[in-house]
Design a protein around this motif. Structure first.
Motif, PDB file in Angstrom:
ATOM      1  N   ASP A 109       0.655  -1.326  -0.155  1.00  0.00           N
ATOM      2  CA  ASP A 109       0.139   0.220  -0.093  1.00  0.00           C
ATOM      3  C   ASP A 109       1.371   0.927   0.220  1.00  0.00           C
ATOM      4  O   ASP A 109       2.409   1.371   0.015  1.00  0.00           O
ATOM      5  N   ASP A 110       0.214   2.730  -0.671  1.00  0.00           N
ATOM      6  CA  ASP A 110       1.300   3.694  -0.686  1.00  0.00           C
ATOM      7  C   ASP A 110       1.765   3.290   0.742  1.00  0.00           C
ATOM      8  O   ASP A 110       0.821   4.195   1.999  1.00  0.00           O
ATOM      9  N   HIS A 111       2.340   4.254   1.314  1.00  0.00           N
ATOM     10  CA  HIS A 111       2.988   4.479   2.178  1.00  0.00           C
ATOM     11  C   HIS A 111       4.339   5.965   1.472  1.00  0.00           C
ATOM     12  O   HIS A 111       4.867   5.961   0.724  1.00  0.00           O
ATOM     13  N   ALA A 112       5.016   6.585   3.099  1.00  0.00           N
ATOM     14  CA  ALA A 112       5.790   7.945   2.418  1.00  0.00           C
ATOM     15  C   ALA A 112       7.326   8.065   3.868  1.00  0.00           C
ATOM     16  O   ALA A 112       6.527   7.336   4.827  1.00  0.00           O
ATOM     17  N   LEU A 113       7.928   8.795   3.590  1.00  0.00           N
ATOM     18  CA  LEU A 113       9.152   8.367   4.439  1.00  0.00           C
ATOM     19  C   LEU A 113       9.556   9.808   4.491  1.00  0.00           C
ATOM     20  O   LEU A 113       9.524  10.191   3.003  1.00  0.00           O
ATOM     21  N   VAL A 114      10.020  10.680   4.912  1.00  0.00           N
ATOM     22  CA  VAL A 114      10.494  12.134   5.411  1.00  0.00           C
ATOM     23  C   VAL A 114      11.740  12.282   6.107  1.00  0.00           C
ATOM     24  O   VAL A 114      11.670  12.506   7.369  1.00  0.00           O
TER      25      VAL A 114
ATOM     26  N   PRO B 198      21.140   8.862   7.792  1.00  0.00           N
ATOM     27  CA  PRO B 198      19.527   8.249   7.617  1.00  0.00           C
ATOM     28  C   PRO B 198      18.654   8.248   5.857  1.00  0.00           C
ATOM     29  O   PRO B 198      17.893   7.595   5.606  1.00  0.00           O
ATOM     30  N   PHE B 199      19.888   8.785   5.196  1.00  0.00           N
ATOM     31  CA  PHE B 199      19.236   9.109   3.446  1.00  0.00           C
ATOM     32  C   PHE B 199      19.654   7.312   3.304  1.00  0.00           C
ATOM     33  O   PHE B 199      18.983   7.146   1.970  1.00  0.00           O
ATOM     34  N   TYR B 200      21.036   7.021   3.555  1.00  0.00           N
ATOM     35  CA  TYR B 200      20.996   5.739   3.356  1.00  0.00           C
ATOM     36  C   TYR B 200      20.591   4.437   3.895  1.00  0.00           C
ATOM     37  O   TYR B 200      19.396   3.687   3.125  1.00  0.00           O
ATOM     38  N   PHE B 201      19.561   4.947   4.534  1.00  0.00           N
ATOM     39  CA  PHE B 201      18.616   4.115   5.123  1.00  0.00           C
ATOM     40  C   PHE B 201      17.443   4.591   4.990  1.00  0.00           C
ATOM     41  O   PHE B 201      16.410   3.349   3.892  1.00  0.00           O
ATOM     42  N   ALA B 202      16.525   5.521   3.883  1.00  0.00           N
ATOM     43  CA  ALA B 202      15.668   6.137   3.591  1.00  0.00           C
ATOM     44  C   ALA B 202      15.485   5.065   1.973  1.00  0.00           C
ATOM     45  O   ALA B 202      14.248   4.131   1.321  1.00  0.00           O
TER      46      ALA B 202
ATOM     47  N   THR C 122       8.793   2.214  -1.433  1.00  0.00           N
ATOM     48  CA  THR C 122       8.485   3.764  -0.337  1.00  0.00           C
ATOM     49  C   THR C 122       8.796   4.788  -0.966  1.00  0.00           C
ATOM     50  O   THR C 122      10.139   5.034  -1.762  1.00  0.00           O
ATOM     51  N   THR C 123       8.545   6.046  -0.418  1.00  0.00           N
ATOM     52  CA  THR C 123       8.531   7.046  -1.621  1.00  0.00           C
ATOM     53  C   THR C 123       8.913   7.780  -0.548  1.00  0.00           C
ATOM     54  O   THR C 123       9.035   8.108   0.793  1.00  0.00           O
TER      55      THR C 123
ATOM     56  N   ALA D  55      23.837  12.606  -4.932  1.00  0.00           N
ATOM     57  CA  ALA D  55      24.839  10.780  -5.171  1.00  0.00           C
ATOM     58  C   ALA D  55      24.284   9.484  -3.912  1.00  0.00           C
ATOM     59  O   ALA D  55      24.681   8.671  -4.518  1.00  0.00           O
ATOM     60  N   VAL D  56      23.806   9.843  -3.276  1.00  0.00           N
ATOM     61  CA  VAL D  56      22.494   8.913  -2.794  1.00  0.00           C
ATOM     62  C   VAL D  56      22.236   7.471  -3.393  1.00  0.00           C
ATOM     63  O   VAL D  56      22.324   5.990  -3.191  1.00  0.00           O
ATOM     64  N   GLY D  57      21.717   8.312  -4.262  1.00  0.00           N
ATOM     65  CA  GLY D  57      21.047   7.165  -5.825  1.00  0.00           C
ATOM     66  C   GLY D  57      19.896   6.960  -5.227  1.00  0.00           C
ATOM     67  O   GLY D  57      19.316   5.698  -5.751  1.00  0.00           O
TER      68      GLY D  57
END
Length: 396
Positions: free
Chosen positions: A70-75, A91-95, A104-105, A139-141
């Motif tokens: 289902d739709d879900h997001a991370l900020v 935190p960005f590599y975790f995202a 995840t959006t 650069a995280v990708g």
């Protein structure tokens, strides 16, 4: 130095020896359970399975959506007041891990306006840091189809109308009780901008579980936003939070900071610079001599070189456990552990730096990650602003 029980944790300062369990009582968050850890996408990220992320708010709806498709997001955002160091990037590599594993959006707000209000820096300086930090984020990708990067000053046409609407729901008493006495009127208003960041995925894409993975000192932003989201006039879910311990600074366990006297390991550091910083500055859990270390062993729980490997940079659980045991029994020396940590971190950063160097002009690279015109209209309409398309047609 304050006694162990005396510490202060706010979004703007961390002082003393942090008691993470006591913080849960102060902030009213819940400890992350073993069952919740198992429900993260496989393979579970080291930050989760090694309990670096140790607490949560309303995590279960996000995990349910991530597992069901289902739709879900991370900020997760960035305050661009200087060059990025390794404490900023994990935190960005975790995202990225969640985006790749669960679709995840990801929304990444850049709070350049807050940093201008908070720091003794010019607008030009903050803008320079913003541009450089954006290149590191690219650069995280991340997948541009599932990622939106929002810069407050550049996207003020969305951020500030929404923040004005949400600001009506936040009293000055709430700001004072949560943050203390703000230094200026801009910081008094800024919790409304933070709430905009955390609710933007739902304002653009509809009601859905949203997770905010942050260091525990940033939890007040989530608490204020959850109060706003609970108002009946907003058709949004309260965002959940995943709270992490602090990546250790080189001078000992605690928050890695780019504003104190101890150097941080920057994302731009070369291999020799990383080695020198760790060899010279990384706090050791070892003994004062090789003979004593061989006899008594060291303490990996306070050794910064080991903690950097444990928190993020060593992916193999068996290896990280073996290193701890060898350090405790004295067969692994402090210098050897530092060399290993320096080499592992350098390997990681060289890959990041290579991807950064391959980027083209920032404007071109950033464009696919920006909010579209339709997404901007949708966010404003959701918060109650009328569609301005007719006004634009009249002006053409």
């Amino acid at each position: 130095m304050p006694a162990e029980s005396e510490f202060t944790v706010t979004p703007y300062s961390v002082d003393g020896n942090v008691d993470y369990e006591q913080l849960l009582n102060q902030f009213g968050a819940d400890k992350l359970t073993a069952d919740q850890r198992k429900r993260f996408p496989d393979p579970t990220h080291p930050l989760v399975r090694r309990e670096v992320f140790y607490a949560e708010r309303n995590l279960d709806p996000f995990l349910a959506a991530a597992n069901s498709g289902d739709d879900h997001a991370l900020v997760t955002g960035r305050g661009p007041s200087g060059p990025m160091h390794i404490g900023h990037i994990f935190p960005f590599y975790f995202a990225r891990y969640l985006q790749r594993a669960a679709g995840t959006t990801v929304y990444i707000p850049f709070s350049d306006d807050e940093k201008y209000l908070l720091k003794d820096q010019s607008i030009e300086s903050i803008s320079d840091h913003t541009r450089e930090n954006l290149r590191d984020l690219l650069a995280v990708g991340f997948d541009p189809k599932r990622t939106r990067i929002v810069v407050d000053s550049a996207d003020a046409d969305v951020v500030y109308p929404v923040a004005s609407a949400l600001g009506k729901e936040i009293t000055q008493a709430t700001v004072d009780a949560t943050y203390g006495d703000p230094e200026n009127v801009g910081l008094s208003f800024y919790p409304a901008v933070q709430a905009t960041h955390l609710l933007l995925p739902q304002l653009v894409e509809g009601r859905q579980p949203t997770l905010v993975p942050i260091a525990v000192d940033q939890d007040p932003h989530v608490r204020v936003c959850r109060d706003v989201a609970g108002k009946e006039r907003h058709d949004v879910e309260k965002p959940g939070a995943l709270l992490s311990k602090f990546l250790p600074s080189l001078d000992g366990p605690g928050k890695m900071s780019s504003s104190d006297d101890t150097p941080s390991i920057l994302l731009s550091d070369d291999r020799e610079t990383i080695r020198e910083k760790i060899q010279t500055h990384a706090y050791s859990g070892g003994q004062t001599s090789v003979a004593k270390h061989r006899e008594q062993g060291g303490n990996p729980d306070v050794d910064v070189a080991y903690l950097l490997l444990y928190y993020f940079f060593e992916k193999d659980d068996q290896r990280v456990q073996r290193l701890a045991q060898e350090y405790r029994d004295g067969s692994l020396l402090t210098g050897e552990l530092k060399q290993l940590a320096a080499a592992t971190i350098a390997d990681f950063l060289e890959g990041h730096q290579q991807r950064r160097e391959q980027l083209g002009p920032l404007h071109t690279e950033l464009q696919p990650y920006r909010l579209t015109d339709e997404e901007r209209r949708q966010a404003l309409q959701t918060i109650g602003y009328p569609d301005d398309s007719l006004a634009r047609q009249d002006s053409e």
